[in-house]
Design a protein around this motif. Structure first.
Motif, mmCIF file in Angstrom:
data_model
loop_
_atom_site.group_PDB
_atom_site.id
_atom_site.type_symbol
_atom_site.label_atom_id
_atom_site.label_comp_id
_atom_site.label_asym_id
_atom_site.label_seq_id
_atom_site.Cartn_x
_atom_site.Cartn_y
_atom_site.Cartn_z
ATOM 1 N N LYS A 1 0.856 -1.194 0.000
ATOM 2 C CA LYS A 1 0.000 0.000 0.000
ATOM 3 C C LYS A 1 0.886 1.236 0.000
ATOM 4 N N GLU B 1 2.278 2.716 8.408
ATOM 5 C CA GLU B 1 1.111 3.587 8.528
ATOM 6 C C GLU B 1 1.171 4.492 9.752
ATOM 7 N N ARG C 1 0.232 -11.360 12.858
ATOM 8 C CA ARG C 1 -0.844 -10.790 12.038
ATOM 9 C C ARG C 1 -2.157 -11.438 12.433
#
Ligand code: ATP
Ligand code: MG
Length: 715
Positions: A322, A480, A579
């Motif tokens: 991303k 992020e 995760r």
């Protein structure tokens, strides 16, 4: 908002005497599996730390949550803003909405009415002081020991201004344009990043290990007209011809209809100039030539605090990378503040991060965080084990490094390194001897980032590298988040638990939720979310705000979803379990793969392990382990049994892997993370696995690992 405070660690809960130091019952060489003690290790004594005790942390933390605006406005005062507005108590500071879909949708802003320039804050304000101007910004250490270079703040200022003028005047780069940087860890890389920031251009650093296709994808995504590349670089004993790869990428982009207008070429480190054969396509311009003719003075462009500073792609561990976008003001304040407190950086310390600027760690804790604090650091071009596994420790000794920041994959590799040859005085050497031969007395803080760190590796870092005198900070954060979110601070009196990310940094309100998005209280395990915005929350996914809303905000409205799982213990401390896709349900037991992997690497024969789940008719899911053995160890059935026994002893029989596949290597991203999504597919489908089914594999370090795993399936 304050629910978390009730579970904050209080000094009384963490009184020193409550813990048994655990090093006494461990041995570095025992043949039997050892128990990875997860008791806290005693607090280390640091001289004049910024956070002297836990009460100070708690007070600061509470203020950052109850009154974030005044908290961050005060911190922002130590930065330079255009026409410094001073203490305007009614100006907006941290505004946000975490509601996707609706107007105003997901958005975050930090001091949106102000203007600043991060390059000015990272360099200009230091060079105004003539003494500081001559201080070292970078000790550059080449791939080959002996090739070194020193860059002072003054020299950095000069290079940045000239290159900013090259971008602006020779290459026509305008504020808001994206410039792609494809370079190794040479000073020209931070120089190029800062030059972009100086004129308000947006940098997109692409790690210098990526393929032409991956680079082309990022050039196309951003429609960059300028690429900066280095001719070639030596990485261990190999030479990587970056310019050839970049030329190829530019051709791929051209075929897709996007032309790169200019390519700036810096020389191979250690060479006097770029070789004539490397200046071959019409777009090529030599960095040195362009800089020589550039005006040495480039005034800064004061940009809105919310002006985008950079786009950086995530590692691609869980899917297609991303393009995360960070904004100038909030990122500046958060990167600088976390650097100062988490590493307890003081003037004259030398900081050393092994991360590449191609990752967020290199952005926040090589280029920006340290320079925003006026710090001196080591910029290392090479790999941690070249020419020998002593390299990092030699660098620590040479520059008297105070803070070292690296990744679990590096720690595990150095811990598992082949021992040096025996000598008369040391007939039974171990990998620790690579470390012990170097003086590490300058070290105070040891940082880890990137993956959950197994307690075993943590303890090696603490015991062997830090000789039990350094604070180990396991920092959890993401591209992020722009900066550290969960991490112990090196607080005297705070015993740190091996492998635990412990507590939130100022301004971060973490929470755990269940699959329905209900917040879990007290000791619990669930999806790790963050309840509020912090200054460096990502602002968007490049040209795809919808993906930003879907990925981080849709599943649990009102929260930032990290995509990671975590457990909170009775002291309120956070343990990352991996995760969320890596949390398995085996016969009704929730098992985090990180926990099983930690048990596997406790076995002396195991260098590294990755665990995934495969569907199972009876159990729901079964555990499938890929195990890499220490160099020289032969895989046998006996060994498989003893590895399983190790997991049974450590966790319990339910966590013993159904399958152990010997894996010569594990598939890793270029940033060193294990790509479990590939391992899941191979475990499920074996040799029938379709390549197309594996998703985006462009960020794999060695795509050959897939064939190797397919051919050793069932063995
Ligand atoms: P992608 O988002 O494309 O899958 P990625 O998540 O690997 O890639 P990064 O932003 O580089 O990209 O990595 C952040 C992730 O790394 C975190 O979400 C977490 O899973 C892991 N991580 C980072 N630091 C730690 C840590 N100290 N402990 C546990 N996990 C960590
Ligand atoms: Mg991620």
């Amino acid at each position: 908002m304050l629910a978390f405070l009730s579970s904050l660690p209080l000094s009384s809960k963490l009184s020193h005497s409550a813990f048994t130091p655990c090093s006494s019952n461990r041995s570095m060489t025992s043949a039997k599996p050892r128990s990875a003690c997860t008791h806290p290790v005693p607090a280390v004594a640091l001289a004049s730390p910024y956070v002297p005790d836990l009460d100070t942390y708690t007070t600061l933390y509470e203020r950052s949550i109850t009154d974030p605006d005044s908290f961050w406005r005060d911190i922002a005062k130590s930065f330079v803003w255009k026409d410094n507005p001073g203490n305007e108590s009614n100006e907006p500071v941290l505004n946000y909405s975490f509601t996707p879909g609706s107007a105003p949708g997901v958005n975050v802003s930090f001091l949106p009415n102000r203007k600043t320039n991060i390059c000015y804050n990272a360099i200009d304000r230091w060079v105004e002081d003539p003494v500081k101007a001559d201080a070292v910004a970078f000790y550059c250490e080449g791939n080959d020991p002996g090739r070194t270079r020193v860059v002072t703040f003054h020299e950095l200022h000069d290079m940045v201004q000239r290159f900013a003028n090259v971008l602006k005047n020779q290459l026509n780069v305008k504020k808001g344009d994206v410039v792609v940087l494809y370079m190794p860890m040479v000073p020209e890389l931070p120089v190029a990043m800062l030059a972009c920031a100086r004129i308000g251009a947006i940098h997109s650093v692409v790690f210098g290990g990526y393929s032409a296709e991956a680079l082309a994808g990022r050039i196309l995504d951003s429609k960059a007209a300028v690429v900066v590349v280095t001719e070639s670089v030596a990485r261990a004993s190999k030479t990587v011809k970056l310019k050839e790869i970049s030329d190829h990428a530019i051709r791929i982009a051209a075929k897709s209809g996007h032309d790169v207008t200019y390519q700036i070429v810096t020389k191979t480190p250690g060479k006097l100039k770029v070789s004539p054969s490397a200046i071959e396509i019409p777009q090529d311009i030599e960095w040195d030539v362009a800089l020589a003719s550039a005006d040495p003075v480039c005034p800064v462009e004061w940009v809105d605090s919310e002006h985008p500073l950079f786009v950086l792609y995530t590692s691609g561990s869980t899917g297609k990378p991303k393009g995360v976008v960070h904004a100038t003001g909030g990122y500046m304040v958060y990167a600088a503040t976390t650097f100062k407190y988490v590493f307890d950086y003081h003037e004259n310390d030398v900081f050393f991060s092994t991360s590449d600027c191609g990752w967020i760690t290199g952005h926040s804790y090589v280029t920006y965080g340290p320079l925003l604090n006026g710090a001196t650091q080591v910029l290392y071009e090479g790999v941690p084990n070249y020419p020998t596994p002593a390299r990092l420790w030699e660098i620590v000794e040479k520059y008297k490094v105070a803070q070292l920041y690296t990744a679990p994959t590096v720690i595990r590799a150095l811990k598992g390194a082949k021992a040096p040859p025996p000598t008369e005085t040391n007939p039974n050497p171990s990998s620790a001897d690579w470390v012990n031969k170097c003086d590490r007395s300058s070290l105070r803080v040891l940082g880890s980032v990137g993956e959950p760190i197994n307690p075993e590796a943590w303890l090696w870092y603490y015991d062997v590298v830090g000789e039990q005198k350094c604070a180990v900070v396991d920092t959890w954060w993401q591209t992020e988040t722009g900066g550290h979110c969960l991490t112990p601070l090196p607080i005297p009196g705070l015993p740190i638990k091996p492998g635990c990310a412990m507590m939130p940094f100022f301004g971060i309100e973490p929470a755990l939720v269940n699959g329905e998005g209900q917040e879990l209280k007290g000791p619990a395990e669930g999806f790790l979310v963050i309840k509020n915005a912090w200054p460096s929350t990502l602002r968007t996914v490049y040209r795809n705000h919808k993906r930003m809303e879907e990925t981080y905000f849709e599943r649990f409205p009102g929260f930032y979803m990290t995509g990671d799982g975590a457990r909170r213990d009775a002291d309120g401390h956070y343990w990352l379990t991996g995760r969320v896709d890596d949390i398995l349900n085996v016969s009704g037991h929730r098992i985090g793969t990180a926990e099983v992997e930690s048990a596997l690497v406790l076995h002396d024969a195991v260098a590294e392990a990755a665990v995934v789940g495969v569907p199972h008719d009876v159990k729901g899911e079964a555990l499938y382990a890929y195990v890499s053995l220490m160099s020289g160890v032969e895989p046998t059935e006996e060994l498989r049994k003893s590895i399983r026994a190790c997991v049974r002893t450590e966790i319990g029989p339910f966590a013993s892997p159904d399958t152990i596949q010997w894996a010569g290597a594990l598939p890793k991203t270029r940033s060193g993370k294990i790509m479990r999504r590939i391992l899941r597919k191979i475990a499920k489908n074996g040799p029938k696995t379709q390549r197309d089914d594996l998703g985006d594999t462009s960020t794999l370090t060695d795509p050959g690992v897939i064939d190797m795993l397919l051919s050793t399936y069932g063995k």
